[in-house]
Design a protein around this motif. Structure first.
Motif, mmCIF file in Angstrom:
data_model
loop_
_atom_site.group_PDB
_atom_site.id
_atom_site.type_symbol
_atom_site.label_atom_id
_atom_site.label_comp_id
_atom_site.label_asym_id
_atom_site.label_seq_id
_atom_site.Cartn_x
_atom_site.Cartn_y
_atom_site.Cartn_z
ATOM 1 N N VAL A 181 0.875 -1.169 0.000
ATOM 2 C CA VAL A 181 0.000 0.000 0.000
ATOM 3 C C VAL A 181 0.910 1.216 0.000
ATOM 4 O O VAL A 181 1.647 1.452 0.949
ATOM 5 C CB VAL A 181 -0.935 0.027 1.226
ATOM 6 N N ALA A 182 0.846 2.014 -1.077
ATOM 7 C CA ALA A 182 1.757 3.146 -1.203
ATOM 8 C C ALA A 182 1.150 4.208 -2.095
ATOM 9 O O ALA A 182 0.232 3.950 -2.876
ATOM 10 C CB ALA A 182 3.102 2.688 -1.777
ATOM 11 N N LEU A 183 1.671 5.421 -1.964
ATOM 12 C CA LEU A 183 1.253 6.513 -2.837
ATOM 13 C C LEU A 183 1.891 6.337 -4.211
ATOM 14 O O LEU A 183 3.001 5.809 -4.347
ATOM 15 C CB LEU A 183 1.680 7.858 -2.244
ATOM 16 N N ALA A 184 1.194 6.789 -5.241
ATOM 17 C CA ALA A 184 1.722 6.725 -6.600
ATOM 18 C C ALA A 184 2.908 7.673 -6.741
ATOM 19 O O ALA A 184 2.966 8.727 -6.088
ATOM 20 C CB ALA A 184 0.637 7.069 -7.604
ATOM 21 N N ASN A 185 3.863 7.294 -7.596
ATOM 22 C CA ASN A 185 5.020 8.142 -7.827
ATOM 23 C C ASN A 185 4.778 9.176 -8.922
ATOM 24 O O ASN A 185 5.291 10.292 -8.849
ATOM 25 C CB ASN A 185 6.224 7.280 -8.206
ATOM 26 N N ALA A 186 4.002 8.794 -9.934
ATOM 27 C CA ALA A 186 3.797 9.685 -11.081
ATOM 28 C C ALA A 186 2.626 10.645 -10.890
ATOM 29 O O ALA A 186 2.478 11.597 -11.655
ATOM 30 C CB ALA A 186 3.573 8.861 -12.348
ATOM 31 N N ALA A 240 -6.106 0.706 -7.751
ATOM 32 C CA ALA A 240 -5.499 2.032 -7.630
ATOM 33 C C ALA A 240 -6.643 3.029 -7.559
ATOM 34 O O ALA A 240 -7.539 3.020 -8.405
ATOM 35 C CB ALA A 240 -4.594 2.324 -8.820
ATOM 36 N N MET A 241 -6.625 3.897 -6.560
ATOM 37 C CA MET A 241 -7.761 4.800 -6.352
ATOM 38 C C MET A 241 -7.279 6.164 -5.856
ATOM 39 O O MET A 241 -6.155 6.293 -5.357
ATOM 40 C CB MET A 241 -8.744 4.196 -5.336
ATOM 41 N N VAL A 242 -8.151 7.164 -6.004
ATOM 42 C CA VAL A 242 -7.915 8.491 -5.449
ATOM 43 C C VAL A 242 -8.866 8.663 -4.268
ATOM 44 O O VAL A 242 -10.093 8.658 -4.437
ATOM 45 C CB VAL A 242 -8.142 9.595 -6.492
ATOM 46 N N PRO A 283 -3.433 9.641 -4.200
ATOM 47 C CA PRO A 283 -3.435 8.546 -5.182
ATOM 48 C C PRO A 283 -2.806 7.300 -4.552
ATOM 49 O O PRO A 283 -1.588 7.236 -4.339
ATOM 50 C CB PRO A 283 -2.567 9.080 -6.322
ATOM 51 N N VAL A 284 -3.608 6.304 -4.228
ATOM 52 C CA VAL A 284 -3.161 5.146 -3.457
ATOM 53 C C VAL A 284 -3.137 3.902 -4.348
ATOM 54 O O VAL A 284 -4.097 3.651 -5.100
ATOM 55 C CB VAL A 284 -4.067 4.906 -2.240
ATOM 56 N N ILE A 285 -2.053 3.107 -4.222
ATOM 57 C CA ILE A 285 -1.892 1.872 -4.976
ATOM 58 C C ILE A 285 -1.988 0.695 -4.005
ATOM 59 O O ILE A 285 -1.287 0.659 -2.988
ATOM 60 C CB ILE A 285 -0.545 1.820 -5.713
ATOM 61 N N PHE A 286 -2.830 -0.295 -4.358
ATOM 62 C CA PHE A 286 -2.957 -1.543 -3.599
ATOM 63 C C PHE A 286 -2.561 -2.692 -4.544
ATOM 64 O O PHE A 286 -3.240 -2.933 -5.550
ATOM 65 C CB PHE A 286 -4.401 -1.753 -3.115
ATOM 66 N N THR A 287 -1.507 -3.422 -4.210
ATOM 67 C CA THR A 287 -1.082 -4.543 -5.058
ATOM 68 C C THR A 287 -0.311 -5.556 -4.238
ATOM 69 O O THR A 287 0.357 -5.200 -3.263
ATOM 70 C CB THR A 287 -0.225 -4.059 -6.242
ATOM 71 N N ASN A 288 -0.419 -6.829 -4.636
ATOM 72 C CA ASN A 288 0.377 -7.896 -4.015
ATOM 73 C C ASN A 288 1.540 -8.326 -4.927
ATOM 74 O O ASN A 288 2.223 -9.297 -4.632
ATOM 75 C CB ASN A 288 -0.503 -9.102 -3.686
ATOM 76 N N ASP A 289 1.730 -7.571 -6.017
ATOM 77 C CA ASP A 289 2.844 -7.817 -6.936
ATOM 78 C C ASP A 289 3.483 -6.468 -7.272
ATOM 79 O O ASP A 289 2.952 -5.706 -8.079
ATOM 80 C CB ASP A 289 2.352 -8.510 -8.205
ATOM 81 N N PRO A 290 4.612 -6.124 -6.630
ATOM 82 C CA PRO A 290 5.222 -4.807 -6.846
ATOM 83 C C PRO A 290 5.530 -4.492 -8.300
ATOM 84 O O PRO A 290 5.587 -3.322 -8.676
ATOM 85 C CB PRO A 290 6.512 -4.877 -6.016
ATOM 86 N N SER A 291 5.703 -5.529 -9.139
ATOM 87 C CA SER A 291 6.011 -5.264 -10.546
ATOM 88 C C SER A 291 4.832 -4.664 -11.304
ATOM 89 O O SER A 291 5.003 -4.139 -12.404
ATOM 90 C CB SER A 291 6.455 -6.560 -11.232
ATOM 91 N N THR A 292 3.629 -4.719 -10.721
ATOM 92 C CA THR A 292 2.442 -4.167 -11.393
ATOM 93 C C THR A 292 2.154 -2.729 -10.968
ATOM 94 O O THR A 292 1.169 -2.141 -11.433
ATOM 95 C CB THR A 292 1.217 -5.051 -11.092
ATOM 96 N N LYS A 293 2.951 -2.173 -10.091
ATOM 97 C CA LYS A 293 2.676 -0.843 -9.543
ATOM 98 C C LYS A 293 2.628 0.222 -10.647
ATOM 99 O O LYS A 293 1.719 1.060 -10.676
ATOM 100 C CB LYS A 293 3.742 -0.489 -8.509
ATOM 101 N N ASP A 294 3.607 0.203 -11.548
ATOM 102 C CA ASP A 294 3.631 1.214 -12.612
ATOM 103 C C ASP A 294 2.422 1.105 -13.527
ATOM 104 O O ASP A 294 1.851 2.125 -13.952
ATOM 105 C CB ASP A 294 4.925 1.069 -13.430
ATOM 106 N N ALA A 295 2.005 -0.123 -13.812
ATOM 107 C CA ALA A 295 0.840 -0.308 -14.691
ATOM 108 C C ALA A 295 -0.423 0.215 -14.013
ATOM 109 O O ALA A 295 -1.275 0.862 -14.665
ATOM 110 C CB ALA A 295 0.696 -1.783 -15.048
ATOM 111 N N LEU A 296 -0.560 -0.015 -12.702
ATOM 112 C CA LEU A 296 -1.738 0.477 -11.984
ATOM 113 C C LEU A 296 -1.728 2.011 -11.942
ATOM 114 O O LEU A 296 -2.794 2.649 -12.082
ATOM 115 C CB LEU A 296 -1.749 -0.083 -10.563
#
Length: 329
Positions: A174-179, A227-229, A281-294
């Motif tokens: 669970v992390a904030l988006a970078n972009a 991924a949600m706001v 902008p919050v990202i929820f993922t169990n696969d860190p490699s999908t973070k950029d796509a989300l």
């Protein structure tokens, strides 16, 4: 007059060694001299029949040519004996004090050979020492280069290790988006207590409840990613007056409700300004490699979102404390 004790030849007093056999001469006795005088004619010089040289009475050998004198045949010539070979002494025998005639058994070492052998051994020892020194230098250089290569890893600071670990997260995230930046709106949006940096730090310090809710959701659906706001309205007292999910990449009312519930419980530091609205902008993922796509999907949805469009999920009416604080403002 002198005489040879071996061959009985006579010589003048000036002669010391016999010309025939090399024996040392001895003084002749009176009787021997008298007899020699009678045999050769005492008082008369003897003429050499070969060279005509004059010899003293009693001399048997001509001192000029070596011919035999006396009663022997005048025609007989004297043949001198062959010269004696010089006697060479063995250095080894001389050193030991042994007689030259003593037989020497066993072969004695050659001094020149010994010196040459010692010289070769010295050169060989020098070469071996040089090879050992070169090998030791090479080993030391390799050892030092290996230590230098691993030194940065060995002395890495804890913060550097933490940064590497943070760059490669594992498990639910669970992390904030970078972009996509955090947005703060309102009159106090630039205040240090409510600006973007302050809002981002506040979120990063309070992700545990959101992570618990996401882990619970993964128990029912292990492939769930979103991924949600999330928008919150913060009063000057620090209370969250309202919360909502403006949009998400995977609409899920049950999960949206859990997220809104978690952020509604936040309490910001109070300050003397006005209320603000913060979009996270919050990202929820169990696969860190999908973070950029989300993040990319969420950015696309935000681009097509109208400012007046209602939120995907909104919180329940504000609590009495929040309503009272809002009415007093």
């Amino acid at each position: 007059m002198n005489r040879c004790p071996r061959c009985e030849r006579t010589y003048p007093d000036s002669e010391k060694f016999c010309d025939a056999d090399g024996t040392a001469l001895v003084p002749a006795g009176p009787a021997f001299v008298e007899a020699a005088g009678r045999s050769s004619g005492e008082g008369e010089q003897i003429e050499c029949p070969v060279c005509g040289g004059k010899a003293q009475p009693g001399e048997l050998i001509c001192n000029f040519c070596g011919a035999r004198l006396g009663v022997e045949s005048a025609a007989e010539t004297y043949t001198p004996p062959p010269p004696r070979a010089p006697t060479s002494r063995n250095p080894t025998t001389a050193r030991r004090g042994a007689s030259p005639s003593m037989p020497i058994t066993g072969r004695m070492p050659n001094d020149d050979g010994e010196k040459e052998g010692r010289g070769m051994l010295g050169i060989l020892a020098y070469v071996i020492a040089a090879i050992v020194a070169l090998g030791g230098g090479a080993w030391l250089a390799i050892n030092l280069s290996n230590k230098s290569a691993v030194a940065p890893v060995a002395v890495a600071s804890p913060s550097a290790v933490a940064s590497v670990a943070a760059a490669v997260p594992t498990g639910p995230l669970v992390a904030l988006a970078n972009a996509i930046p955090v947005q703060v709106t309102g009159e106090s949006a630039s205040a240090p207590e409510r600006n973007q940096d302050s809002a981002r730090k506040f979120f990063n310090d309070r992700t545990d409840p959101l992570l618990d809710s996401y882990t619970h959701a993964l128990a029912g659906d292990s492939s769930m990613r979103d991924a949600m706001v999330v928008r919150v309205r913060v009063l000057p007292s620090g209370i969250v007056d309202a919360a909502s999910v403006r949009t998400s990449t995977n609409p899920n009312p049950a999960f949206d409700a859990e997220v809104v519930k978690d952020v509604s419980a936040w309490n910001y530091p109070p300050f003397g300004g006005s209320d603000v609205e913060i979009d996270y902008p919050v990202i929820f993922t169990n696969d860190p490699s999908t973070k950029d796509a989300l993040e990319s999907q969420l950015n696309t949805k935000l681009a097509g979102l109208s400012p007046t469009e209602p939120p995907e999920f909104a919180s329940a009416p504000a609590s009495p404390e929040a309503s009272a604080a809002a009415s007093e403002a």
